[in-house]
Design an enzyme around this catalytic site. Structure first.
Site, PDB file in Angstrom:
ATOM      1  CG  HIS A 176       1.439   3.228 -26.696  1.00 23.90           C
ATOM      2  ND1 HIS A 176       0.172   3.795 -26.755  1.00 23.90           N
ATOM      3  CD2 HIS A 176       1.401   2.158 -27.541  1.00 23.90           C
ATOM      4  CE1 HIS A 176      -0.591   3.087 -27.578  1.00 23.90           C
ATOM      5  NE2 HIS A 176       0.130   2.087 -28.064  1.00 23.90           N
ATOM      6  CB  CYS A 270      -2.002   9.943 -26.902  1.00 21.74           C
ATOM      7  SG  CYS A 270      -1.005   9.068 -25.712  1.00 21.74           S
TER       8      CYS A 270
HETATM    9  N1  ARG Z   1      -6.967   4.081 -24.908  1.00 19.33           N
HETATM   10  C1  ARG Z   1      -5.886   4.100 -25.831  1.00 19.33           C
HETATM   11  C2  ARG Z   1      -5.217   2.750 -25.882  1.00 19.33           C
HETATM   12  O1  ARG Z   1      -5.055   2.148 -24.856  1.00 19.33           O
HETATM   13  C3  ARG Z   1      -4.907   5.164 -25.480  1.00 19.33           C
HETATM   14  C4  ARG Z   1      -3.842   5.357 -26.516  1.00 19.33           C
HETATM   15  C5  ARG Z   1      -2.864   6.386 -26.132  1.00 19.33           C
HETATM   16  N2  ARG Z   1      -2.043   6.710 -27.213  1.00 19.33           N
HETATM   17  C6  ARG Z   1      -0.725   6.811 -27.181  1.00 19.33           C
HETATM   18  N3  ARG Z   1      -0.107   7.225 -28.236  1.00 19.33           N
HETATM   19  N4  ARG Z   1      -0.045   6.431 -26.128  1.00 19.33           N
HETATM   20  O2  ARG Z   1      -4.851   2.264 -26.922  1.00 19.33           O
END
Ligand code: ARG
Length: 277
Positions: A176, A270
């Site tokens: 991300h 996150c």
């Molecule tokens: N387990 C989640 C996923 O893989 C983690 C998300 C993390 N969020 C973020 N904004 N990077 O989607």
């Protein structure tokens, strides 16, 4: 050049968070997740609550989303939508396991009277979108490569009326945008160049010549996954090197421990969606 010891001014923020009451790692959709790693949910809730208290202690307002059983990643509230100037561009998750989270976020924004634009394209909200209000008149930075798809960048631009700059992520550990780059005030960012394609690194250098540059150690400690109010930078306590760099640039690092939530592949940012009215 970033002026050393320059005085920084905080701006009051409004955030949205969701308690990890139902947090587990029961599927693996990023390289940080391992379904065999035990999770201490009580500790996750405690650490999350400390993060919430930290934000409130800094004078910010925190809204809460009700966690839902069966949606273990809902604690990562940043992924549910992206707001700019009172408008919301909704999320559409890449992975089926998280798809239902979008409706919970949608319902929250509807209940609060926001202008909501429903997405047709795959995008994971603030996970892959960042807003820098005073950069070039108000710039949206958008990641692609793992989750959010390029057509969503154009859709976000139409929804929010701000230029969107597409940046290509190339390292699956930094799947991300918000684990590779963060706004540290209204006009500047911090990022880890190695997470981006060479061309995207050039774009970032051109747009943000004064950016704070993080290294792979900072990035691996989830240091980039931070939240700043323009002066106070709330970041993962393991990211000690990055905290030092931010301090040298005049910001006040506020370390928080989020080891349990790191097991799901996320940290400070996150867990927090910014509500930009
Ligand atoms: N387990 C989640 C996923 O893989 C983690 C998300 C993390 N969020 C973020 N904004 N990077 O989607």
């Amino acid at each position: 050049m970033v002026t050393v010891n320059q005085q920084r001014f905080p701006r009051k923020r409004t955030y949205l968070m969701c308690s990890p009451e139902h947090f587990t790692v029961e599927y693996a959709i990023n390289p940080w997740m391992d379904v065999t790693t035990p999770i201490d949910r009580d500790l996750a809730v405690k650490q999350w609550d400390r993060l919430r208290e930290t934000l409130v202690g800094l004078g910010h307002e925190v809204h809460l989303l009700t966690p839902e059983y069966g949606l273990p990643d809902m604690v990562y509230a940043a992924n549910g939508a992206f707001t700019v100037d009172g408008s919301v561009y909704g999320a559409r998750f890449k992975h089926e396991q998280r798809a239902a989270e979008a409706a919970a976020h949608h319902a929250f924004y509807e209940s609060q009277g926001w202008r909501f634009v429903a997405p047709s394209e795959t995008n994971e909200g603030e996970g892959d979108f960042a807003y820098v209000p005073e950069a070039h008149g108000g710039l949206i930075l958008a990641g692609h490569g793992f989750r959010t798809e390029i057509p969503a960048h154009a859709e976000a631009q139409e929804a929010l009326g701000r230029p969107v700059v597409s940046l290509r992520l190339i390292d699956p550990r930094f799947y991300h945008l918000d684990v590779a780059l963060a706004a540290i005030d209204d006009s500047n960012v911090v990022y880890f160049p190695g997470a981006f394609s060479a061309a995207s690194q050039r774009v970032l250098t051109q747009l943000f010549p004064d950016a704070v540059i993080a290294d792979d150690e900072d990035a691996m400690a989830f240091g980039l996954n931070l939240v700043s109010d323009g002066a106070n930078v709330v970041l993962n306590s393991e990211a000690t090197r990055l905290a030092g760099k931010l301090k040298a640039a005049g910001y006040t690092p506020v370390p928080v421990e989020l080891a349990e939530l790191k097991k799901g592949g996320g940290s400070v940012k996150c867990c927090i969606a910014e509500l930009r009215h």
